[in-house]
Design an enzyme around this catalytic site. Sequence first.
Site, PDB file in Angstrom:
ATOM      1  N   LYS A 250      33.326  63.639  35.943  1.00  0.00           N
ATOM      2  CA  LYS A 250      32.704  62.764  34.939  1.00  0.00           C
ATOM      3  C   LYS A 250      33.202  63.089  33.533  1.00  0.00           C
ATOM      4  CE  LYS A 250      28.401  63.978  35.710  1.00  0.00           C
ATOM      5  NZ  LYS A 250      28.576  64.993  36.751  1.00  0.00           N
TER       6      LYS A 250
ATOM      7  N   ARG B 200      19.659  62.152  34.123  1.00  0.00           N
ATOM      8  CA  ARG B 200      19.807  63.120  35.200  1.00  0.00           C
ATOM      9  C   ARG B 200      18.639  63.042  36.181  1.00  0.00           C
ATOM     10  NH1 ARG B 200      24.063  66.496  33.591  1.00  0.00           N
ATOM     11  NH2 ARG B 200      24.170  68.379  34.823  1.00  0.00           N
TER      12      ARG B 200
END
Length: 188
Positions: free
Chosen positions: A14, A89
């Site tokens: 990422k 998250r």
Amino acid sequence: MARLIFLGPPGAGKGTQAHILAESLQIPHISTGDILRTAKNLGTPLGLKAKSYMDKGELVPDELVLQMVEERLSQPDAQAGWILDGFPRNVSQATFLDKLLQKLGQGYDSVLNLEVPDEALVVRLLERGRKEGRSDDTEEVIRRRLEVYRNQTAPLIDFYQGSRSLVSVDGNRSLEEVTYVLKRVVNP
Ligand code: AMP
């Protein structure tokens, strides 16, 4: 103008891909992990509070992270687009982000989900630990981070699937191949 959210387990690439895309699209790459690591290394009040969670591979509590993201997305350079890497998250962060974007009069274009099998992630993260010396890239903490990802972050795939903006990309390929695919997704 692009507003992109990167999803995927630790080690999926990422950070690397977000960095490349941000340069090419000329928008800020906002990595909550980078912001927290800088705060930790500088020993700021935020960093001191975050340290014990980061070193164990646990998520830093929402109350520390949400305000940080709100401040960052409110800055002038983020008005022309952004790439979020490492946030949200968990489901409560994703819900918060939806509300925050509504408040800021913004939306997002795509959620890019990088898929890489666990065995490859462990190999990549151990290698990064050797090269960069990140304190959370040790085998024990890596296992915990993968567990935290599965339990708390992976449910976001369903969360975003509902909004039809989720694009899953096979991240278990060369860096260049993944970049190529991602660029085609964001610049059709
Ligand atoms: P990363 O660089 O994204 O792998 O993040 C490194 C560590 O920073 C994670 O293991 C967490 O402890 C913390 N962290 C980063 N982003 C978040 C977030 N959105 N919420 C909670 N903790 C985070």
